[in-house]
Enzyme design. Structure first.
Site, PDB file in Angstrom:
ATOM      1  N   ARG A 168       0.865  -1.181   0.000  1.00 42.34           N
ATOM      2  CA  ARG A 168       0.000   0.000   0.000  1.00 42.34           C
ATOM      3  C   ARG A 168       0.902   1.231   0.000  1.00 42.34           C
ATOM      4  O   ARG A 168       2.079   1.170   0.382  1.00 42.34           O
ATOM      5  CB  ARG A 168      -0.889   0.019   1.251  1.00 42.34           C
ATOM      6  CG  ARG A 168      -1.853  -1.150   1.368  1.00 42.34           C
ATOM      7  CD  ARG A 168      -2.665  -1.021   2.645  1.00 42.34           C
ATOM      8  NE  ARG A 168      -3.669  -2.069   2.785  1.00 42.34           N
ATOM      9  CZ  ARG A 168      -3.488  -3.196   3.469  1.00 42.34           C
ATOM     10  NH1 ARG A 168      -2.330  -3.419   4.081  1.00 42.34           N
ATOM     11  NH2 ARG A 168      -4.455  -4.094   3.559  1.00 42.34           N
ATOM     12  N   LYS A 192      -2.652  -2.089   7.676  1.00 41.13           N
ATOM     13  CA  LYS A 192      -3.862  -1.622   8.341  1.00 41.13           C
ATOM     14  C   LYS A 192      -4.088  -2.377   9.645  1.00 41.13           C
ATOM     15  O   LYS A 192      -3.791  -3.569   9.736  1.00 41.13           O
ATOM     16  CB  LYS A 192      -5.073  -1.806   7.420  1.00 41.13           C
ATOM     17  CG  LYS A 192      -5.113  -0.825   6.252  1.00 41.13           C
ATOM     18  CD  LYS A 192      -6.391  -0.994   5.463  1.00 41.13           C
ATOM     19  CE  LYS A 192      -6.486   0.047   4.353  1.00 41.13           C
ATOM     20  NZ  LYS A 192      -7.725  -0.098   3.563  1.00 41.13           N
ATOM     21  N   HIS A 262      -1.762   2.482  -6.068  1.00 39.19           N
ATOM     22  CA  HIS A 262      -2.638   1.330  -5.858  1.00 39.19           C
ATOM     23  C   HIS A 262      -2.818   0.513  -7.129  1.00 39.19           C
ATOM     24  O   HIS A 262      -3.113  -0.679  -7.067  1.00 39.19           O
ATOM     25  CB  HIS A 262      -3.991   1.802  -5.321  1.00 39.19           C
ATOM     26  CG  HIS A 262      -4.384   1.100  -4.059  1.00 39.19           C
ATOM     27  ND1 HIS A 262      -3.611   1.152  -2.910  1.00 39.19           N
ATOM     28  CD2 HIS A 262      -5.439   0.301  -3.759  1.00 39.19           C
ATOM     29  CE1 HIS A 262      -4.193   0.432  -1.965  1.00 39.19           C
ATOM     30  NE2 HIS A 262      -5.299  -0.099  -2.454  1.00 39.19           N
ATOM     31  N   ARG A 265      -0.240  -2.056  -7.070  1.00 38.35           N
ATOM     32  CA  ARG A 265      -0.613  -3.084  -6.086  1.00 38.35           C
ATOM     33  C   ARG A 265      -1.676  -4.010  -6.683  1.00 38.35           C
ATOM     34  O   ARG A 265      -1.593  -5.231  -6.539  1.00 38.35           O
ATOM     35  CB  ARG A 265      -1.129  -2.406  -4.810  1.00 38.35           C
ATOM     36  CG  ARG A 265      -1.698  -3.347  -3.751  1.00 38.35           C
ATOM     37  CD  ARG A 265      -2.017  -2.534  -2.493  1.00 38.35           C
ATOM     38  NE  ARG A 265      -3.031  -3.131  -1.660  1.00 38.35           N
ATOM     39  CZ  ARG A 265      -2.803  -3.990  -0.672  1.00 38.35           C
ATOM     40  NH1 ARG A 265      -1.558  -4.388  -0.424  1.00 38.35           N
ATOM     41  NH2 ARG A 265      -3.793  -4.462   0.068  1.00 38.35           N
ATOM     42  N   HIS A 288      -4.905  -8.601   3.495  1.00 36.29           N
ATOM     43  CA  HIS A 288      -6.349  -8.471   3.625  1.00 36.29           C
ATOM     44  C   HIS A 288      -6.835  -9.291   4.814  1.00 36.29           C
ATOM     45  O   HIS A 288      -6.519 -10.479   4.925  1.00 36.29           O
ATOM     46  CB  HIS A 288      -7.063  -8.967   2.360  1.00 36.29           C
ATOM     47  CG  HIS A 288      -6.934  -8.042   1.204  1.00 36.29           C
ATOM     48  ND1 HIS A 288      -7.157  -8.432  -0.103  1.00 36.29           N
ATOM     49  CD2 HIS A 288      -6.626  -6.721   1.135  1.00 36.29           C
ATOM     50  CE1 HIS A 288      -6.978  -7.400  -0.914  1.00 36.29           C
ATOM     51  NE2 HIS A 288      -6.649  -6.353  -0.185  1.00 36.29           N
ATOM     52  N   TYR A 297     -10.152  -9.925  -7.178  1.00 38.59           N
ATOM     53  CA  TYR A 297      -9.160 -10.221  -8.217  1.00 38.59           C
ATOM     54  C   TYR A 297      -9.516 -11.478  -9.008  1.00 38.59           C
ATOM     55  O   TYR A 297      -9.037 -11.664 -10.123  1.00 38.59           O
ATOM     56  CB  TYR A 297      -7.769 -10.346  -7.589  1.00 38.59           C
ATOM     57  CG  TYR A 297      -7.325  -9.054  -6.969  1.00 38.59           C
ATOM     58  CD1 TYR A 297      -6.971  -7.969  -7.748  1.00 38.59           C
ATOM     59  CD2 TYR A 297      -7.305  -8.899  -5.585  1.00 38.59           C
ATOM     60  CE1 TYR A 297      -6.605  -6.757  -7.179  1.00 38.59           C
ATOM     61  CE2 TYR A 297      -6.936  -7.699  -5.008  1.00 38.59           C
ATOM     62  CZ  TYR A 297      -6.584  -6.635  -5.807  1.00 38.59           C
ATOM     63  OH  TYR A 297      -6.228  -5.445  -5.238  1.00 38.59           O
TER      64      TYR A 297
END
Length: 322
Positions: A168, A192, A262, A265, A288, A297
């Site tokens: 990220r 995150k 992004h 990514r 994630h 994806y």
């Protein structure tokens, strides 16, 4: 002479102004509350104000003069109006959240008897598929080396790192000069939710970073600065600076897409999934928390497969024509 019950122009103006004042006065009181009592950030206060004034504008169009007059059915009409005007599901959900919080305050203040926004849901939005670069475009972007310009060496290293490890933007900017273990070709990043993950680093990315480290000394004015990627003033780069530099790199290499960090990514994730088919591994690499986030994806991968099918299968064109 006006018909019975009709309002004269001055009275109509006064009525509309009263509606404006009544609805706005309560919004002003609520915003004052969240600033002085709840001490929310200016950004959050602005969001609340924008959402509530948007609702007030629609209610005034429908001749409401007080928030206490609004029922659950009117909130549903409000949601439908926002949706019809192009608001997406996530935006409407935020408006509903603002409205629920606002009505809780109105209840506390004795300005209304219920919360008509409770239980109202926003319409679901179609999930947007992320834009990606194909492998040829990635090669065009990353194989055009500039060994004489420190800033271009830095940009090359940043793009290689994002594409190599699926970083990220915030993770890229958090890298320090000692983050990468060159012997193990790996690094630990914090993503995150303050969750750390151990990531591999590809050889092209390590090579690009080593070249940048040699040039970094030309910009490093403060020997105590730990940031791996610094700007012309020797300080850690800002997100905006990286976004501008990526956009510039894409333009210089003839790519038509508006390149942002992004996108690299997303390209990393898509190419990894196409090659491996291992959704769980891609989830771990991206950091994630929920597998459903990574599953977007698989839709991109299916689009690619569908395109190949349409162009290659002998009966695909017949199926379309029928």
């Amino acid at each position: 002479m006006h018909q019975s019950g009709a309002l004269s122009a001055p009275k109509l103006y006064c009525y509309a102004f009263a509606m404006l004042e009544n609805l706005n006065a309560d919004i002003d009181g609520f915003l004052h509350h969240i600033v002085t009592e709840r001490r929310l950030s200016a950004h959050t206060v602005d969001n609340y104000g924008r959402d509530l004034h948007q609702c007030a504008d629609i209610l005034r169009e429908k001749k409401f003069s007080a928030w206490s007059e609004v029922s659950a059915s009117e909130v549903r009409v409000l949601v439908a109006t926002l949706h019809r005007r192009g608001k997406g599901g996530k935006s409407i959900q935020r408006v509903l959240s603002s409205l629920r919080t606002f009505y809780r305050w109105l209840l506390r203040e004795g300005r209304t008897k219920d919360n008509p926004a409770d239980g109202i849901r926003a319409p679901k939005s179609g999930r947007r598929l992320p834009h990606t670069l194909d492998v040829d475009q990635i090669s065009t972007l990353l194989d055009n080396h500039h060994d004489d310009d420190p800033l271009q060496l830095r940009d090359q290293a940043m793009m290689e790192m994002v594409y190599s490890s699926g970083l990220r933007l915030a993770e890229l900017l958090s890298l320090d000069i000692d983050t990468i273990d060159f012997r193990e070709a790996s690094m630990v990043v914090t993503g995150k939710g303050s969750k750390s993950r151990h990531l591999p680093v590809g050889l092209p990315a390590m090579s690009a970073v080593k070249k940048w480290l040699s040039a970094r000394t030309l910009l490093a004015k403060n020997p105590t600065e730990k940031a791996l990627f610094i700007g012309q003033h020797g300080k850690r780069l800002s997100p905006r600076s990286v976004q501008q530099r990526f956009k510039k790199a894409a333009s210089e290499n003839g790519l038509e897409q508006h390149l942002h960090p992004h996108m690299l990514r997303h390209s990393f994730a898509t190419h990894m999934l196409e090659s491996s088919g291992d959704l769980r591994a891609v989830q771990e690499l991206l950091g994630h928390a929920d597998l459903s986030t990574t599953q977007v994806y698989t839709h991109l991968d299916f689009q690619h497969l569908a395109s190949v099918y349409d162009s290659a299968h002998p009966r695909a064109s017949k199926k379309k024509d029928s």
